[in-house]
Design a protein around this motif. Sequence first.
Motif, PDB file in Angstrom:
ATOM      1  N   ASP A   1       0.828  -1.210   0.000  1.00 40.71           N
ATOM      2  CA  ASP A   1       0.000   0.000   0.000  1.00 40.71           C
ATOM      3  C   ASP A   1       0.862   1.260   0.000  1.00 40.71           C
ATOM      4  OD1 ASP A   1      -2.996  -0.824   0.450  1.00 40.71           O
ATOM      5  OD2 ASP A   1      -1.839  -2.104   1.781  1.00 40.71           O
ATOM      6  N   LEU A   2       1.888   1.276   0.819  1.00 44.34           N
ATOM      7  CA  LEU A   2       2.756   2.448   0.899  1.00 44.34           C
ATOM      8  C   LEU A   2       3.458   2.709  -0.427  1.00 44.34           C
ATOM      9  CD1 LEU A   2       4.422   1.940   4.413  1.00 44.34           C
ATOM     10  CD2 LEU A   2       2.457   3.389   3.836  1.00 44.34           C
ATOM     11  N   ARG A   3       3.937   1.649  -1.055  1.00 49.23           N
ATOM     12  CA  ARG A   3       4.638   1.814  -2.329  1.00 49.23           C
ATOM     13  C   ARG A   3       3.670   2.261  -3.426  1.00 49.23           C
ATOM     14  NH1 ARG A   3       9.580  -1.035  -1.755  1.00 49.23           N
ATOM     15  NH2 ARG A   3      10.333  -0.093  -3.656  1.00 49.23           N
ATOM     16  N   TYR A   4       2.453   1.737  -3.386  1.00 49.57           N
ATOM     17  CA  TYR A   4       1.409   2.153  -4.337  1.00 49.57           C
ATOM     18  C   TYR A   4       1.091   3.638  -4.163  1.00 49.57           C
ATOM     19  CZ  TYR A   4      -3.456   3.100  -5.618  1.00 49.57           C
ATOM     20  OH  TYR A   4      -4.611   3.681  -6.081  1.00 49.57           O
ATOM     21  N   LEU A   5       0.894   4.051  -2.920  1.00 46.91           N
ATOM     22  CA  LEU A   5       0.553   5.450  -2.649  1.00 46.91           C
ATOM     23  C   LEU A   5       1.665   6.388  -3.093  1.00 46.91           C
ATOM     24  CD1 LEU A   5      -1.056   4.914   0.846  1.00 46.91           C
ATOM     25  CD2 LEU A   5      -2.255   5.670  -1.229  1.00 46.91           C
ATOM     26  N   ARG A   6       2.899   6.013  -2.803  1.00 48.97           N
ATOM     27  CA  ARG A   6       4.011   6.877  -3.212  1.00 48.97           C
ATOM     28  C   ARG A   6       4.085   6.982  -4.731  1.00 48.97           C
ATOM     29  NH1 ARG A   6      10.073   5.775  -1.214  1.00 48.97           N
ATOM     30  NH2 ARG A   6       9.870   3.962  -2.602  1.00 48.97           N
ATOM     31  N   LEU A   7       3.860   5.865  -5.426  1.00 47.19           N
ATOM     32  CA  LEU A   7       3.898   5.908  -6.889  1.00 47.19           C
ATOM     33  C   LEU A   7       2.801   6.822  -7.430  1.00 47.19           C
ATOM     34  CD1 LEU A   7       5.104   4.969  -9.572  1.00 47.19           C
ATOM     35  CD2 LEU A   7       3.556   2.990  -9.472  1.00 47.19           C
ATOM     36  N   VAL A   8       1.604   6.695  -6.904  1.00 44.46           N
ATOM     37  CA  VAL A   8       0.499   7.551  -7.354  1.00 44.46           C
ATOM     38  C   VAL A   8       0.854   9.023  -7.146  1.00 44.46           C
ATOM     39  CG1 VAL A   8      -1.882   8.245  -6.889  1.00 44.46           C
ATOM     40  CG2 VAL A   8      -1.316   5.833  -7.031  1.00 44.46           C
ATOM     41  N   ILE A   9       1.375   9.332  -5.979  1.00 48.05           N
ATOM     42  CA  ILE A   9       1.726  10.720  -5.676  1.00 48.05           C
ATOM     43  C   ILE A   9       2.823  11.201  -6.614  1.00 48.05           C
ATOM     44  CG2 ILE A   9       2.786  12.234  -3.948  1.00 48.05           C
ATOM     45  CD1 ILE A   9       1.341  10.402  -1.816  1.00 48.05           C
TER      46      ILE A   9
ATOM     47  N   PHE B   1      -6.210  -3.859  -9.155  1.00 48.89           N
ATOM     48  CA  PHE B   1      -7.169  -3.042  -9.901  1.00 48.89           C
ATOM     49  C   PHE B   1      -6.815  -1.561  -9.779  1.00 48.89           C
ATOM     50  CE2 PHE B   1     -10.966  -0.356  -9.554  1.00 48.89           C
ATOM     51  CZ  PHE B   1     -11.475  -0.483 -10.823  1.00 48.89           C
ATOM     52  N   TYR B   2      -6.552  -1.104  -8.569  1.00 46.37           N
ATOM     53  CA  TYR B   2      -6.243   0.308  -8.325  1.00 46.37           C
ATOM     54  C   TYR B   2      -4.879   0.686  -8.898  1.00 46.37           C
ATOM     55  CZ  TYR B   2     -10.269   0.245  -5.237  1.00 46.37           C
ATOM     56  OH  TYR B   2     -11.539   0.114  -4.741  1.00 46.37           O
ATOM     57  N   ILE B   3      -3.932  -0.212  -8.815  1.00 47.68           N
ATOM     58  CA  ILE B   3      -2.601   0.044  -9.371  1.00 47.68           C
ATOM     59  C   ILE B   3      -2.714   0.268 -10.878  1.00 47.68           C
ATOM     60  CG2 ILE B   3      -0.340  -0.967  -9.858  1.00 47.68           C
ATOM     61  CD1 ILE B   3      -0.602  -2.401  -7.082  1.00 47.68           C
ATOM     62  N   LYS B   4      -3.461  -0.587 -11.546  1.00 46.85           N
ATOM     63  CA  LYS B   4      -3.638  -0.457 -12.996  1.00 46.85           C
ATOM     64  C   LYS B   4      -4.406   0.812 -13.353  1.00 46.85           C
ATOM     65  CE  LYS B   4      -3.495  -5.395 -13.888  1.00 46.85           C
ATOM     66  NZ  LYS B   4      -4.285  -6.594 -14.143  1.00 46.85           N
ATOM     67  N   LYS B   5      -5.384   1.135 -12.537  1.00 45.99           N
ATOM     68  CA  LYS B   5      -6.238   2.288 -12.826  1.00 45.99           C
ATOM     69  C   LYS B   5      -5.541   3.619 -12.536  1.00 45.99           C
ATOM     70  CE  LYS B   5     -10.613   4.388 -11.568  1.00 45.99           C
ATOM     71  NZ  LYS B   5     -11.623   4.520 -10.551  1.00 45.99           N
ATOM     72  N   ASN B   6      -4.731   3.681 -11.482  1.00 47.99           N
ATOM     73  CA  ASN B   6      -4.229   4.964 -11.002  1.00 47.99           C
ATOM     74  C   ASN B   6      -2.741   5.214 -11.235  1.00 47.99           C
ATOM     75  OD1 ASN B   6      -6.773   5.750  -9.902  1.00 47.99           O
ATOM     76  ND2 ASN B   6      -6.413   4.315  -8.248  1.00 47.99           N
ATOM     77  N   THR B   7      -2.054   4.256 -11.846  1.00 46.60           N
ATOM     78  CA  THR B   7      -0.626   4.465 -12.123  1.00 46.60           C
ATOM     79  C   THR B   7      -0.357   4.143 -13.593  1.00 46.60           C
ATOM     80  OG1 THR B   7       0.140   2.203 -11.679  1.00 46.60           O
ATOM     81  CG2 THR B   7      -0.086   3.675  -9.777  1.00 46.60           C
ATOM     82  N   SER B   8       0.879   4.297 -13.983  1.00 44.75           N
ATOM     83  CA  SER B   8       1.247   4.030 -15.383  1.00 44.75           C
ATOM     84  C   SER B   8       1.571   2.555 -15.614  1.00 44.75           C
ATOM     85  CB  SER B   8       2.447   4.895 -15.778  1.00 44.75           C
ATOM     86  OG  SER B   8       3.550   4.596 -14.960  1.00 44.75           O
ATOM     87  N   LEU B   9       1.375   1.712 -14.634  1.00 44.63           N
ATOM     88  CA  LEU B   9       1.609   0.267 -14.818  1.00 44.63           C
ATOM     89  C   LEU B   9       0.481  -0.383 -15.610  1.00 44.63           C
ATOM     90  CD1 LEU B   9       3.061  -0.836 -11.395  1.00 44.63           C
ATOM     91  CD2 LEU B   9       4.205  -0.845 -13.573  1.00 44.63           C
TER      92      LEU B   9
END
Length: 145
Positions: free
Chosen positions: A93-101, A137-145
């Motif tokens: 979660d932390l790594r996902y949030l940092r990537l989004v930011i 799902f959120y990683i795909k939707k909210n980041t460039s991955l």
Amino acid sequence: MNWLFSSLMFIMLIFNSTPDYVQSYHAAKTKKQEVEFINKYKSSSKISILGYVVSLEMKQAKYKFFPWKKLSIFNKGKKRLESLIKRHPDNIDLRYLRLVIQENIPSLLNYKLNIKEDKLFLSKIMKTKNTSDYLDFYIKKNTSL
């Protein structure tokens, strides 16, 4: 028809297993909703939840008028998020949030150093079956991955 049914079942499964705080975080679209989320979860002892709180606290900078106030709020949150990640480097979660930011803030804020690292970390995680599959799902939707 089978493909559509399978897709709907998969989406329902993801959302049924997604923690409330993750759903609430992504549903918060207004300043009021964000502040309600922060107030509800800021006393949590769970590291992942604290990451979501810090992320929304950082986002509160956009509602400030003065640039120095915006920067102060953002930098305070950045320091807290980096501290959490330093203590819990494998927290998805932390790594996902940092990537989004980092992918969504202006370059002027000079907070883009970990994009490559977080993308590599998250892409490896997404290839394995684990308890955080709801985040795919959120990683795909909210980041460039």
